[in-house]
Every structure is written in C-alpha cells, then in structure tokens.
Design an enzyme around this catalytic site. Sequence first.
Site, mmCIF file in Angstrom:
data_model
loop_
_atom_site.group_PDB
_atom_site.id
_atom_site.type_symbol
_atom_site.label_atom_id
_atom_site.label_comp_id
_atom_site.label_asym_id
_atom_site.label_seq_id
_atom_site.Cartn_x
_atom_site.Cartn_y
_atom_site.Cartn_z
ATOM 1 N N HIS A 186 6.427 24.806 71.267
ATOM 2 C CA HIS A 186 5.076 24.574 71.790
ATOM 3 C C HIS A 186 5.038 23.296 72.652
ATOM 4 O O HIS A 186 4.614 23.326 73.807
ATOM 5 C CB HIS A 186 4.117 24.463 70.605
ATOM 6 C CG HIS A 186 2.691 24.220 70.969
ATOM 7 N ND1 HIS A 186 1.734 25.202 70.943
ATOM 8 C CD2 HIS A 186 2.034 23.094 71.377
ATOM 9 C CE1 HIS A 186 0.567 24.706 71.323
ATOM 10 N NE2 HIS A 186 0.724 23.422 71.587
ATOM 11 N N GLU A 187 5.521 22.211 72.078
ATOM 12 C CA GLU A 187 5.483 20.930 72.808
ATOM 13 C C GLU A 187 6.396 20.968 74.030
ATOM 14 O O GLU A 187 6.088 20.387 75.067
ATOM 15 C CB GLU A 187 5.862 19.759 71.889
ATOM 16 C CG GLU A 187 4.954 19.581 70.660
ATOM 17 C CD GLU A 187 3.473 19.513 70.979
ATOM 18 O OE1 GLU A 187 3.116 19.117 72.098
ATOM 19 O OE2 GLU A 187 2.655 19.884 70.107
ATOM 20 N N HIS B 229 4.469 22.414 76.831
ATOM 21 C CA HIS B 229 3.632 21.397 77.499
ATOM 22 C C HIS B 229 4.490 20.536 78.423
ATOM 23 O O HIS B 229 4.138 20.280 79.561
ATOM 24 C CB HIS B 229 3.015 20.451 76.460
ATOM 25 C CG HIS B 229 1.845 21.022 75.722
ATOM 26 N ND1 HIS B 229 0.746 21.529 76.359
ATOM 27 C CD2 HIS B 229 1.585 21.127 74.397
ATOM 28 C CE1 HIS B 229 -0.137 21.934 75.445
ATOM 29 N NE2 HIS B 229 0.359 21.708 74.247
ATOM 30 N N HIS C 54 5.614 22.272 81.547
ATOM 31 C CA HIS C 54 4.492 22.432 82.480
ATOM 32 C C HIS C 54 4.292 21.107 83.239
ATOM 33 O O HIS C 54 4.129 21.083 84.456
ATOM 34 C CB HIS C 54 3.223 22.823 81.701
ATOM 35 C CG HIS C 54 2.126 23.372 82.560
ATOM 36 N ND1 HIS C 54 0.942 23.819 82.060
ATOM 37 C CD2 HIS C 54 2.027 23.539 83.898
ATOM 38 C CE1 HIS C 54 0.170 24.246 83.057
ATOM 39 N NE2 HIS C 54 0.806 24.071 84.182
HETATM 40 ZN ZN ZN Z 1 -0.747 22.094 72.472
#
Ligand code: ZN
Length: 601
Positions: A388-389, A392, A395
């Site tokens: 998940h991180e 980020h 991105h």
């Molecule tokens: Zn998040």
Amino acid sequence: MATERKDIEARYKWDLSVIYPTEEDFYADYAKAEKSIKNFARYEKVMCSSAKDLYNTLKYLTDIEAIINKLWQYAHLNFSVESANSAYQSLTAKVRNLAVAAGTASWFVEPYILRIDTETMETWFTEYKKLATFRRMIEKIMRRKEHALSDECEKLMAKMENCLGAPDEVRNILVNADLRFGKIKDENGNSVELTDPSYATFLMSGDRKVRKAAFTTLYKTYEQFGNTFGTMMNAMVKESTTLAKVHNFADSLTASTFKDEVTPEIYNNLIDSVNAGLPVLYDYYALKKEVLDLKEFHLYDIYTSLVGELDRKYTYDEAVEEVLKTVDVFGKEYADALRAGLTEKGWVDVYPCRGKRGGAFSSGGPGTEPYILMNYLGTLDNICTLAHEAGHSMHTWFSTHYNKPHNANYTIFVAEVASTVNELLLMHRKLRECESADEKLYILDQIMETYKGTLFRQTMFAEFEKTIHALCEKGEPLTSDLLSKEYYDLVCRYFGDGVVCDQQIAYEWMRIPHFYMNFYVYKYATCISAASAIVKRIETEGASYVKKYIDFLKCGGSKSPLESLLVAGIDMTQPEVVTSAIDDFADAIKQFREIYNNKNN
Ligand SMILES: [Zn+2]
C-alpha cells in the site's frame, strides 16, 4: 522491551542524509527560505504587469514552497522516528512557522490572479510560453472567480478564519480528554478502562461478552452527552452551509465537491450505486453469522475476524520480494525504481523502536525521495501495508519525475488509488498462488473487510453527511434526537434484516470525527472503486492497459482528478466503476463460502 533505534541495522532505517547531510545544511536552506519570504513583498506591485512578471512571481513563490517541502520532510521524518528528541520537535515547529510566514507573505497572489480577465490570461499564455507551465495552477485559481468575494470581504474572511472550526476542537477535547467511559471486564476477567481508541480493539475480540460489554458501556456515556454532541454538530453544519452560501454555492455539498474538482453527481452516483449493491453486503453479514455460528448477529459482532491469525511469518526481505513480485506487472521502470528504493536508497524505516510513532505512511515530494514509515512485525497484513505505502510512494515518484515541482502534487481525490491498486493486486496474487486453505480464507477475509469498511461504511457516512447538511439547509435544527433517528434508520438500511440493529448504534454519529471534515469520506469509497476497476483491467488486459495506468501515475497534479483518471481509462461519472468494486466484493464472498464449505465438509 522496545528495541533501541541505535541497535537496528542501518539498512533497515531510512537514509535522510540524502535530504540534508548535516543539520547545518538544513539551517542553510532554512535561512535561504526565510530571506526569500521576506523579499517576496516586492512582487506585489509588479505581479500583474505582464506575462513575464506573473511567471517570475509564481516561479519565485513555488521555489520557496519547494524548499519548505524539503525542510518539512527532513524535520517531520526525523521527528516521527525519534519523537522524544526535542531538537526534531523544534525543527518541525520551525518549519510550520516558516510555512505560515510564506502563506502570509503571498496573500496577494490569488486575489490578484482573480483580477486578471480570462482573455488577457490566454494572450499571456501564448505570448510568454514559460507561463504555460503554471497553467494548471492559474486555472485552479481562476475557476474560483464566481465564488470570490470583494477584497474587503476576503480580508475580513481571512481574519475570521481562526475563529472557525471550534465545534471540531470542542469535540476532540471532549472525547479525548474529558469523557470517561468506565470499565469493562476483558478476556481474562480483569477490569480495564474503556477509552474511545481501545473500544475498537475490544470490538474485535473473539470473546462475545467482551465485545458486548464494550459496545453497551461506550454508548451509555455518549447517550448522556447527546445534547452537547447535537449542539456541536448543528454548529458545525451551520458553519459549513453558511460559508457555502457566502461564497455563492448552491449548497455545502456543491461547495465541497467543487473544492475536490468533482461534482455532486459523482457523490450521488456513489450513494445510488452502493445502495443498489446493499444485497451483497447483506450476504456478507449472512456469511459472518453462519461462520461465527450465531443465532442472532448483533452490531457488536461485526468486527470480529472470521479466521484466526496466521502462524506464518515473513522476514522483511521476503516482504520486499512479495511486493516486487506484485509490481512486476507494471513493467521495468516501475519495478526498477521501487526495487532501488526498497533495497538501496533507504526509502523505508522498517521496524518499530522506542520513540517511533505507530502505524505506517508514505511521505515525499519534489526534492526528496518518497519515504515510507513502517512498523514491520512479519505478518501478511504488514506485507499488504508495505504494498500500500509503496503504491503511494511510486505515485509520488512518477509525479515528481515527470512534472515540474509545482505540478507534482496529486489531488486528495486520487490519493488512495495507487496504494489500493497495489494492495488489491497483492491480495489477488497471493490468493492465486497460495496452497493452504487457511491462508486463502485469511486473504479473502481481508478483501471482504476492506470493501465493507472502505466502500460501504464510508458511503453510509457520506449519505449521513448529505442528509444532515440538506436538513440544515432546509432550516431544520439538528437536535440530538433528530440526528440519532436519521443515523439509526440509515444503519438499519445498511445492515439489513439479517442483523439485529441494536438501539445504541443511534449514537454512533457522535464518535465519528470525520463528520467534522465536510464531505471528506466519500473519497475513500471512490478511490477504492477506481482502484478495483483498474485492477480488473490490469488482470484482464495486461500490458496494453498497464501503459495507461502508468500514464495516470505520471500525471501527478498536472491534470484535474477526473481528467487524470480518464488517462487510466476510468470514468468516475459512470456507475460501472463503483459496480466493479461491488462485484469484486461479491466474488470474494463466493470464494470464501466455497473454500470454507469444502474445508468443513
Ligand atoms: Zn493510504
């Protein structure tokens, strides 16, 4: 005993010396920013004289902002791993002050841009090509034209700014400092203090008596303070609806979605599509009731896990390989950059240690690497968090590598897309590859929990916000009784006939801090919907689609959120996006049921 930071190997800690090798370097940049802020006033007179002057003004300002971002990353990242170190605490406070000073010094930029008429601006864009790099920034300001007030009123509003938001402050202090929820008996029969944060843990307990005690005890206190909470909520909604009117918006929903650069239709579509998908949620609760073997399924049974913890633990290096295997599908550029970040460039601060904050986050931006804070303990859940991180961070990586610094920051509306894409891809891949039924059930439980919590629950909150703002706009005073009645009816609808809708849930609205953030939570639901639709296309179309997704990551903040999602082929105005997420949820429920039945027959 907690590990000391100095005892952790350097390769498992992030390398912030890349931002500033020494504290002197930090202070050198700090002084530079301070001086630039002082000198910014000289742009006030010339800013609107020509295209070139406007360019120079914006360039000067965004350069200051870039330095502040670097200073901020250095200060807050260091502080988050050494919170007892007062030197870092003071650095973060200093950077905050610097940011406020920059804001104050640049007060004239927006109102002056608003004074320039659209045609002049267009001529300037063609006349002086360099100005076009600020087109997005300027257009974001220009679209506020019809909602701007006179200079006098804007000044007055700016002065009033710090008198607003009091209801939220009062709520926080009341819940976190003053309220006492009493004691309950834990799993071992010990009497323990119930707090708002510990409530969530008790509600996940495998012991039904503990869950029920936490539920009934907590709401007994909230019920007693109903009038206070009602008055705060009424004040907050009134503030928001009044500000919307003052700025010439039809209503507060329109004002909030305008800020996000989307429309009320997108908000309403989400609510309609999720309502149409409620039978899938009912089926999920039916499954839970069946697996937990309960005669009656109550609201305090919702959070307990369907499967126990897995014994299997993963080393951090194994976790990195799991994540890299997942992102392989994105092609070489993505995979190489992430591998370098995770293994050589010190992006991640891996393990918990004394003085380090909990949880996980990703933080970066122009001028720094996209760092990740973890509290890694070796569970499959932790690997999902790393994926998940990393989503980020990548991105951010693409945004900063493919845009000028002032166009790099992506909007909140798309902020949870890349992270959720990675998480879903990882879970889907593990599901395909793992052999053990227990592991499969564990992953499916996670997937179902994600959709229930992020898609359905957040949309239920969004619907409640919409209802109470509309009531206030009709002149209806939001009393505690009215709020509780509206909330209770809504909860009953979202849980269906298969769940016993305990009366205490009527007071849940009092404990949700997000209701004080004005139409914020729907973005969690739209993000997971977009992510789910993207994952479906990656899995079915492969490389030909992946290119579109990478192009979306490269957009950064250079396009509006809806335009950048269109680059990924996702049209948020279409209900299919939300439906795709509901289908994935339904699919997880079906798979869980099959594997569970096979295992138990
Ligand atoms: Zn998040």
